[in-house]
Design a protein around this motif. Structure first.
Motif, PDB file in Angstrom:
ATOM      1  N   LYS A  25     -53.570  30.974  -0.376  1.00  0.00           N
ATOM      2  CA  LYS A  25     -53.559  30.303  -1.679  1.00  0.00           C
ATOM      3  C   LYS A  25     -52.809  31.116  -2.723  1.00  0.00           C
ATOM      4  N   THR A  26     -52.775  32.444  -2.550  1.00  0.00           N
ATOM      5  CA  THR A  26     -52.116  33.300  -3.544  1.00  0.00           C
ATOM      6  C   THR A  26     -50.767  33.840  -3.082  1.00  0.00           C
ATOM      7  N   LEU A  27     -50.448  33.700  -1.790  1.00  0.00           N
ATOM      8  CA  LEU A  27     -49.157  34.178  -1.263  1.00  0.00           C
ATOM      9  C   LEU A  27     -48.028  33.402  -1.926  1.00  0.00           C
ATOM     10  N   ILE A  28     -47.086  34.107  -2.520  1.00  0.00           N
ATOM     11  CA  ILE A  28     -45.962  33.455  -3.187  1.00  0.00           C
ATOM     12  C   ILE A  28     -44.837  33.185  -2.196  1.00  0.00           C
ATOM     13  N   LYS A  29     -44.535  34.185  -1.339  1.00  0.00           N
ATOM     14  CA  LYS A  29     -43.525  33.959  -0.297  1.00  0.00           C
ATOM     15  C   LYS A  29     -43.654  35.022   0.783  1.00  0.00           C
ATOM     16  N   THR A 125     -66.805  52.707   0.095  1.00  0.00           N
ATOM     17  CA  THR A 125     -66.890  53.768   1.092  1.00  0.00           C
ATOM     18  C   THR A 125     -65.587  53.951   1.841  1.00  0.00           C
ATOM     19  N   ARG A 126     -64.656  53.050   1.659  1.00  0.00           N
ATOM     20  CA  ARG A 126     -63.329  53.193   2.266  1.00  0.00           C
ATOM     21  C   ARG A 126     -62.322  52.501   1.372  1.00  0.00           C
ATOM     22  N   ARG A 127     -61.052  52.819   1.558  1.00  0.00           N
ATOM     23  CA  ARG A 127     -60.023  52.211   0.730  1.00  0.00           C
ATOM     24  C   ARG A 127     -60.018  50.717   0.974  1.00  0.00           C
ATOM     25  N   PRO A 128     -60.132  49.937  -0.095  1.00  0.00           N
ATOM     26  CA  PRO A 128     -60.091  48.489   0.107  1.00  0.00           C
ATOM     27  C   PRO A 128     -58.687  48.052   0.510  1.00  0.00           C
ATOM     28  N   SER A 129     -58.596  47.009   1.313  1.00  0.00           N
ATOM     29  CA  SER A 129     -57.287  46.471   1.680  1.00  0.00           C
ATOM     30  C   SER A 129     -56.655  45.856   0.450  1.00  0.00           C
ATOM     31  N   ARG A 130     -55.351  45.683   0.461  1.00  0.00           N
ATOM     32  CA  ARG A 130     -54.675  45.009  -0.657  1.00  0.00           C
ATOM     33  C   ARG A 130     -55.289  43.630  -0.871  1.00  0.00           C
ATOM     34  N   GLN A 131     -55.688  42.970   0.229  1.00  0.00           N
ATOM     35  CA  GLN A 131     -56.280  41.642   0.104  1.00  0.00           C
ATOM     36  C   GLN A 131     -57.602  41.718  -0.651  1.00  0.00           C
ATOM     37  N   ALA A 132     -58.433  42.715  -0.332  1.00  0.00           N
ATOM     38  CA  ALA A 132     -59.720  42.873  -1.018  1.00  0.00           C
ATOM     39  C   ALA A 132     -59.501  43.193  -2.489  1.00  0.00           C
ATOM     40  N   VAL A 133     -58.527  44.055  -2.747  1.00  0.00           N
ATOM     41  CA  VAL A 133     -58.211  44.401  -4.140  1.00  0.00           C
ATOM     42  C   VAL A 133     -57.700  43.156  -4.854  1.00  0.00           C
ATOM     43  N   ALA A 134     -56.797  42.393  -4.206  1.00  0.00           N
ATOM     44  CA  ALA A 134     -56.261  41.166  -4.815  1.00  0.00           C
ATOM     45  C   ALA A 134     -57.375  40.182  -5.115  1.00  0.00           C
ATOM     46  N   LYS A 135     -58.328  40.047  -4.192  1.00  0.00           N
ATOM     47  CA  LYS A 135     -59.440  39.123  -4.410  1.00  0.00           C
ATOM     48  C   LYS A 135     -60.272  39.585  -5.591  1.00  0.00           C
ATOM     49  N   ALA A 136     -60.571  40.875  -5.651  1.00  0.00           N
ATOM     50  CA  ALA A 136     -61.346  41.421  -6.778  1.00  0.00           C
ATOM     51  C   ALA A 136     -60.609  41.213  -8.090  1.00  0.00           C
ATOM     52  N   GLU A 137     -59.281  41.388  -8.054  1.00  0.00           N
ATOM     53  CA  GLU A 137     -58.485  41.204  -9.240  1.00  0.00           C
ATOM     54  C   GLU A 137     -58.481  39.741  -9.673  1.00  0.00           C
TER      55      GLU A 137
END
Length: 142
Positions: A25-29, A125-137
Protein backbone atom coordinates in the motif's frame (compact mmCIF):
# COMPACT_ATOMS: atom_id res chain seq x y z
CA UNK A 1 37.08 -6.17 29.33
CA UNK A 2 34.96 -5.27 26.32
CA UNK A 3 35.89 -6.36 22.80
CA UNK A 4 35.20 -4.61 19.51
CA UNK A 5 32.39 -5.86 17.30
CA UNK A 6 33.43 -6.81 13.78
CA UNK A 7 30.56 -6.31 11.32
CA UNK A 8 30.51 -9.20 8.86
CA UNK A 9 27.81 -10.32 6.44
CA UNK A 10 28.96 -13.94 6.17
CA UNK A 11 30.92 -16.46 8.19
CA UNK A 12 31.68 -16.63 11.89
CA UNK A 13 30.14 -13.78 13.81
CA UNK A 14 27.73 -12.72 11.06
CA UNK A 15 24.25 -12.12 12.49
CA UNK A 16 21.04 -13.68 11.26
CA UNK A 17 19.61 -11.92 8.20
CA UNK A 18 16.18 -10.33 8.58
CA UNK A 19 14.49 -10.25 5.17
CA UNK A 20 11.93 -7.57 4.46
CA UNK A 21 9.46 -6.42 1.85
CA UNK A 22 7.48 -3.18 1.98
CA UNK A 23 3.78 -2.83 2.56
CA UNK A 24 2.37 -2.84 -0.98
CA UNK A 25 0.00 0.00 0.00
CA UNK A 26 2.94 2.35 0.63
CA UNK A 27 5.40 1.12 -2.04
CA UNK A 28 5.80 3.88 -4.61
CA UNK A 29 7.82 1.89 -7.16
CA UNK A 30 10.13 -1.09 -7.57
CA UNK A 31 10.41 -4.11 -5.26
CA UNK A 32 12.42 -2.67 -2.36
CA UNK A 33 13.46 -6.01 -0.84
CA UNK A 34 15.72 -5.60 2.17
CA UNK A 35 18.25 -7.56 4.21
CA UNK A 36 19.10 -6.34 7.69
CA UNK A 37 22.02 -7.63 9.72
CA UNK A 38 21.78 -6.11 13.16
CA UNK A 39 25.18 -6.40 14.81
CA UNK A 40 24.58 -4.72 18.14
CA UNK A 41 21.87 -3.25 20.36
CA UNK A 42 22.60 -1.00 23.31
CA UNK A 43 21.71 -2.11 26.84
CA UNK A 44 18.73 0.27 26.90
CA UNK A 45 17.45 -1.08 23.56
CA UNK A 46 17.54 2.28 21.78
CA UNK A 47 20.79 2.19 19.76
CA UNK A 48 21.20 -0.22 16.83
CA UNK A 49 24.19 -0.79 14.55
CA UNK A 50 24.59 -3.04 11.56
CA UNK A 51 24.49 -3.50 7.82
CA UNK A 52 21.39 -2.96 5.67
CA UNK A 53 20.85 -3.86 2.00
CA UNK A 54 18.06 -2.99 -0.42
CA UNK A 55 17.06 -3.69 -4.02
CA UNK A 56 15.79 -0.81 -6.18
CA UNK A 57 12.52 0.75 -5.12
CA UNK A 58 10.96 3.85 -3.61
CA UNK A 59 9.07 4.22 -0.33
CA UNK A 60 7.81 7.08 1.83
CA UNK A 61 9.81 7.83 4.96
CA UNK A 62 8.90 9.62 8.16
CA UNK A 63 11.79 9.27 10.58
CA UNK A 64 10.83 9.01 14.24
CA UNK A 65 14.42 7.87 14.91
CA UNK A 66 17.81 9.51 14.33
CA UNK A 67 19.93 7.56 11.81
CA UNK A 68 23.46 7.73 10.44
CA UNK A 69 24.13 5.84 7.18
CA UNK A 70 27.37 5.25 5.30
CA UNK A 71 26.83 3.82 1.80
CA UNK A 72 29.13 0.90 1.05
CA UNK A 73 27.50 0.16 -2.32
CA UNK A 74 24.78 1.55 -4.54
CA UNK A 75 22.97 4.81 -5.08
CA UNK A 76 20.01 6.32 -3.22
CA UNK A 77 17.93 9.46 -3.65
CA UNK A 78 16.30 11.11 -0.64
CA UNK A 79 13.70 13.81 -1.22
CA UNK A 80 12.29 15.86 1.66
CA UNK A 81 8.60 16.69 1.94
CA UNK A 82 9.54 20.22 0.79
CA UNK A 83 11.15 18.86 -2.38
CA UNK A 84 14.85 19.18 -1.46
CA UNK A 85 16.75 16.31 -3.11
CA UNK A 86 19.97 14.51 -2.22
CA UNK A 87 21.61 11.93 -4.48
CA UNK A 88 24.01 9.75 -2.51
CA UNK A 89 26.42 7.10 -3.75
CA UNK A 90 29.04 4.64 -2.56
CA UNK A 91 31.31 6.35 -0.03
CA UNK A 92 28.79 9.00 1.02
CA UNK A 93 27.53 9.24 4.57
CA UNK A 94 24.51 11.14 5.86
CA UNK A 95 22.38 11.73 8.92
CA UNK A 96 18.57 11.61 8.88
CA UNK A 97 17.39 13.46 11.96
CA UNK A 98 14.23 12.44 13.77
CA UNK A 99 11.38 14.29 12.08
CA UNK A 100 12.69 13.99 8.50
CA UNK A 101 9.82 13.24 6.11
CA UNK A 102 9.96 12.48 2.40
CA UNK A 103 10.89 9.56 0.18
CA UNK A 104 13.77 7.08 0.05
CA UNK A 105 14.59 5.66 -3.35
CA UNK A 106 17.20 2.97 -3.84
CA UNK A 107 18.28 3.51 -7.47
CA UNK A 108 21.06 0.91 -7.60
CA UNK A 109 21.06 -2.02 -5.17
CA UNK A 110 22.57 -0.57 -2.05
CA UNK A 111 24.29 -1.57 1.15
CA UNK A 112 25.02 0.65 4.10
CA UNK A 113 26.38 0.66 7.61
CA UNK A 114 23.85 2.21 9.96
CA UNK A 115 23.59 3.57 13.45
CA UNK A 116 20.03 4.19 14.64
CA UNK A 117 19.00 5.93 17.84
CA UNK A 118 15.34 5.39 18.69
CA UNK A 119 13.46 8.04 20.72
CA UNK A 120 13.62 7.67 24.49
CA UNK A 121 10.01 6.48 24.52
CA UNK A 122 10.74 3.71 22.00
CA UNK A 123 12.56 0.63 23.28
CA UNK A 124 13.26 -2.50 21.28
CA UNK A 125 15.47 -5.58 21.58
CA UNK A 126 16.71 -5.64 18.00
CA UNK A 127 16.99 -3.23 15.11
CA UNK A 128 13.56 -2.83 13.59
CA UNK A 129 13.28 -3.57 9.88
CA UNK A 130 12.69 -0.63 7.55
CA UNK A 131 9.16 -1.99 7.16
CA UNK A 132 8.56 -1.91 10.93
CA UNK A 133 10.00 1.59 11.13
CA UNK A 134 7.86 2.67 8.13
CA UNK A 135 4.76 1.23 9.78
CA UNK A 136 5.53 3.02 13.06
CA UNK A 137 6.14 6.22 11.13
CA UNK A 138 2.86 5.87 9.23
CA UNK A 139 1.02 5.17 12.50
CA UNK A 140 2.63 8.24 14.07
CA UNK A 141 1.77 10.41 11.05
CA UNK A 142 -1.94 9.50 11.14
Amino acid sequence: MTDIIVMRTTGKGAPKVDLGIPDQKTLIKGKYKTKTRNHDVSADGRLFTGIWECTPGKVPCNYVEWEFCHLIEGKVVLVSETGKKWTLKKGDGFISPAGFKGTWETVDTGRNNYVILMPATKKATRRPSRQAVAKAELDAAC
